[in-house]
Motif scaffolding. Structure first.
Motif, PDB file in Angstrom:
ATOM      1  N   GLU A  76       0.766  -1.261  -0.139  1.00 60.56           N
ATOM      2  CA  GLU A  76       0.028   0.178  -0.048  1.00 60.56           C
ATOM      3  C   GLU A  76       0.866   1.237   0.052  1.00 60.56           C
ATOM      4  OE1 GLU A  76      -2.637  -0.393   3.410  1.00 60.56           O
ATOM      5  OE2 GLU A  76      -3.679  -1.951   2.594  1.00 60.56           O
ATOM      6  N   GLN A  77       1.779   1.226   0.914  1.00 57.44           N
ATOM      7  CA  GLN A  77       2.803   2.508   0.939  1.00 57.44           C
ATOM      8  C   GLN A  77       3.299   2.363  -0.451  1.00 57.44           C
ATOM      9  OE1 GLN A  77       3.334   4.614   3.270  1.00 57.44           O
ATOM     10  NE2 GLN A  77       1.773   3.344   4.506  1.00 57.44           N
ATOM     11  N   ASN A  78       4.043   1.472  -1.121  1.00 56.81           N
ATOM     12  CA  ASN A  78       4.481   1.473  -2.507  1.00 56.81           C
ATOM     13  C   ASN A  78       3.602   2.134  -3.554  1.00 56.81           C
ATOM     14  OD1 ASN A  78       6.994   0.606  -1.526  1.00 56.81           O
ATOM     15  ND2 ASN A  78       6.395  -1.520  -2.146  1.00 56.81           N
ATOM     16  N   GLU A  79       2.145   1.680  -3.336  1.00 57.67           N
ATOM     17  CA  GLU A  79       1.272   2.387  -4.354  1.00 57.67           C
ATOM     18  C   GLU A  79       1.121   3.918  -4.010  1.00 57.67           C
ATOM     19  OE1 GLU A  79      -2.317   0.373  -3.756  1.00 57.67           O
ATOM     20  OE2 GLU A  79      -1.645  -1.554  -4.604  1.00 57.67           O
ATOM     21  N   ILE A  80       1.216   4.157  -2.878  1.00 50.57           N
ATOM     22  CA  ILE A  80       0.985   5.753  -2.598  1.00 50.57           C
ATOM     23  C   ILE A  80       2.199   6.562  -2.993  1.00 50.57           C
ATOM     24  CG2 ILE A  80       0.851   7.462  -0.584  1.00 50.57           C
ATOM     25  CD1 ILE A  80      -0.656   5.286   1.104  1.00 50.57           C
ATOM     26  N   ILE A  81       3.340   6.070  -2.951  1.00 52.19           N
ATOM     27  CA  ILE A  81       4.465   6.712  -3.255  1.00 52.19           C
ATOM     28  C   ILE A  81       4.605   6.475  -4.959  1.00 52.19           C
ATOM     29  CG2 ILE A  81       6.984   6.318  -3.686  1.00 52.19           C
ATOM     30  CD1 ILE A  81       6.973   5.322  -1.046  1.00 52.19           C
ATOM     31  N   ASP A  82       4.053   5.623  -5.574  1.00 53.25           N
ATOM     32  CA  ASP A  82       3.566   5.615  -7.154  1.00 53.25           C
ATOM     33  C   ASP A  82       2.786   6.832  -7.607  1.00 53.25           C
ATOM     34  OD1 ASP A  82       5.605   3.666  -7.128  1.00 53.25           O
ATOM     35  OD2 ASP A  82       4.066   1.971  -7.553  1.00 53.25           O
ATOM     36  N   ASP A  83       1.777   6.899  -6.848  1.00 45.19           N
ATOM     37  CA  ASP A  83       0.831   8.040  -7.196  1.00 45.19           C
ATOM     38  C   ASP A  83       1.306   9.352  -6.719  1.00 45.19           C
ATOM     39  OD1 ASP A  83      -1.243   6.023  -7.613  1.00 45.19           O
ATOM     40  OD2 ASP A  83      -2.028   6.092  -5.644  1.00 45.19           O
ATOM     41  N   LEU A  84       2.200   9.565  -5.840  1.00 43.84           N
ATOM     42  CA  LEU A  84       2.908  10.709  -5.614  1.00 43.84           C
ATOM     43  C   LEU A  84       3.993  11.077  -6.579  1.00 43.84           C
ATOM     44  CD1 LEU A  84       3.434  10.672  -1.798  1.00 43.84           C
ATOM     45  CD2 LEU A  84       1.535  12.093  -2.834  1.00 43.84           C
ATOM     46  N   THR A  85       4.637   9.978  -7.285  1.00 43.06           N
ATOM     47  CA  THR A  85       5.563  10.212  -8.046  1.00 43.06           C
ATOM     48  C   THR A  85       4.880  10.473  -9.504  1.00 43.06           C
ATOM     49  OG1 THR A  85       6.968   8.589  -6.981  1.00 43.06           O
ATOM     50  CG2 THR A  85       7.427   8.974  -9.400  1.00 43.06           C
ATOM     51  N   HIS A  86       3.727  10.042  -9.715  1.00 48.75           N
ATOM     52  CA  HIS A  86       2.974  10.424 -10.850  1.00 48.75           C
ATOM     53  C   HIS A  86       2.501  11.714 -10.858  1.00 48.75           C
ATOM     54  CE1 HIS A  86       0.471   9.775 -14.449  1.00 48.75           C
ATOM     55  NE2 HIS A  86      -0.606  10.074 -14.098  1.00 48.75           N
ATOM     56  N   LEU A  87       1.773  12.326  -9.690  1.00 51.49           N
ATOM     57  CA  LEU A  87       1.389  13.586  -9.456  1.00 51.49           C
ATOM     58  C   LEU A  87       2.682  14.699  -9.727  1.00 51.49           C
ATOM     59  CD1 LEU A  87      -0.876  13.203  -6.623  1.00 51.49           C
ATOM     60  CD2 LEU A  87      -1.474  13.608  -8.983  1.00 51.49           C
ATOM     61  N   VAL A  88       3.780  14.269  -9.083  1.00 49.45           N
ATOM     62  CA  VAL A  88       4.831  15.018  -9.377  1.00 49.45           C
ATOM     63  C   VAL A  88       5.266  15.410 -10.646  1.00 49.45           C
ATOM     64  CG1 VAL A  88       7.566  15.394  -8.742  1.00 49.45           C
ATOM     65  CG2 VAL A  88       5.597  14.708  -6.967  1.00 49.45           C
ATOM     66  N   ASP A  89       5.588  14.137 -11.432  1.00 47.19           N
ATOM     67  CA  ASP A  89       5.753  14.149 -12.803  1.00 47.19           C
ATOM     68  C   ASP A  89       4.764  15.059 -13.487  1.00 47.19           C
ATOM     69  OD1 ASP A  89       8.034  12.710 -12.089  1.00 47.19           O
ATOM     70  OD2 ASP A  89       6.900  10.671 -12.935  1.00 47.19           O
TER      71      ASP A  89
END
Length: 251
Positions: free
Chosen positions: A193-206
């Motif tokens: 779950e934490q990895n999914e949240i980090i992936d979403d944040l990375t996508h938003l930052v990009d």
């Protein structure tokens, strides 16, 4: 205490009566014990100058019957396991009991082959616990205190109690391992779950970075255009001033 011991012995007899293999094992152990007593008597006859020959004949005959009964136990155990009359755990326990019986049978064979040519040396080697001799024979050693005075059924019950305690310890260990396994799964799920949240944040930052770059390019373009229009206005004003000065009437 005596009534309790009697009831426990009756329980063991009922259990062996319900399991033919255990009953056969019990009779085989009694036969082995008879062989031990005959070996002791033969040695005594040798030391006192008696006639040990008849004991040797009896011992050989008993050892042959012991081998036959052990083979019957082997076949019965394999048959019970193949027909699923017993569980794998029970089969393992029976196999351990059978292995111990085989070891003792080989030790008795070794004791017989010495044939009493050196009675004192043989007796010492049979009961010696010195690791250098490597001839320890537990069937001819002095019985330990915890089993002294007990019959086979009571010793068997004692061993079963020990096995039950070991099984309880194993069950507790299995419970702890299962709990640890579940905790590992929960931690793994939390990490996913934490990895999914980090992936979403990375996508938003990009996406935000891409938007910032686009807006920066637009600002530069507008700034460039505004600079060009300013220069054009200045040139037009200068031309107008020149024209005005040229056509202005002199004096």
């Amino acid at each position: 205490v005596e009534p309790e011991a009697g009831s426990r012995t009756q329980l063991e007899h009922r259990e062996m009566a319900g399991d033919p293999w255990l009953a056969k094992y019990d009779s085989t152990c009694r036969l082995a014990q008879d062989i031990v007593e005959n070996i002791h008597e033969r040695n005594r006859q040798q030391r006192t100058g008696g006639n040990p020959s008849k004991f040797n004949v009896t011992i050989r005959s008993s050892l042959q019957r012991l081998q036959e009964q052990i083979n019957q136990l082997k076949e019965s155990l394999l048959r019970n396991l193949s027909t699923r009359q017993i569980t794998q755990l029970e089969a393992d326990r029976h196999q351990n009991m059978l292995d111990d019986l085989l070891t003792r049978e080989r030790q008795l064979q070794t004791s017989l082959k010495k044939d009493g040519t050196e009675p004192e040396v043989m007796r010492t080697s049979l009961i010696s616990t010195d690791p250098k001799t490597d001839l320890t024979n537990p069937w001819l050693m002095e019985e330990p205190e915890e089993t002294r005075g007990l019959d086979f059924s009571e010793i068997k019950h004692q061993q079963q109690m020990i096995i039950q305690e070991q099984d309880a310890g194993l069950d507790a260990l299995v419970t702890v391992i299962a709990r640890q396994k579940q905790m590992g799964r929960d931690i793994g799920n939390e990490l996913d779950e934490q990895n999914e949240i980090i992936d979403d944040l990375t996508h938003l930052v990009d996406k935000t970075d891409c938007r910032i770059q686009n807006e920066t390019r637009r600002v530069k373009l507008v700034d460039k255009k505004s600079t060009s229009w300013g220069m054009l206005v200045v040139i037009v004003l200068l031309l107008v001033a020149i024209v005005v000065v040229a056509v202005w009437p002199k004096g």
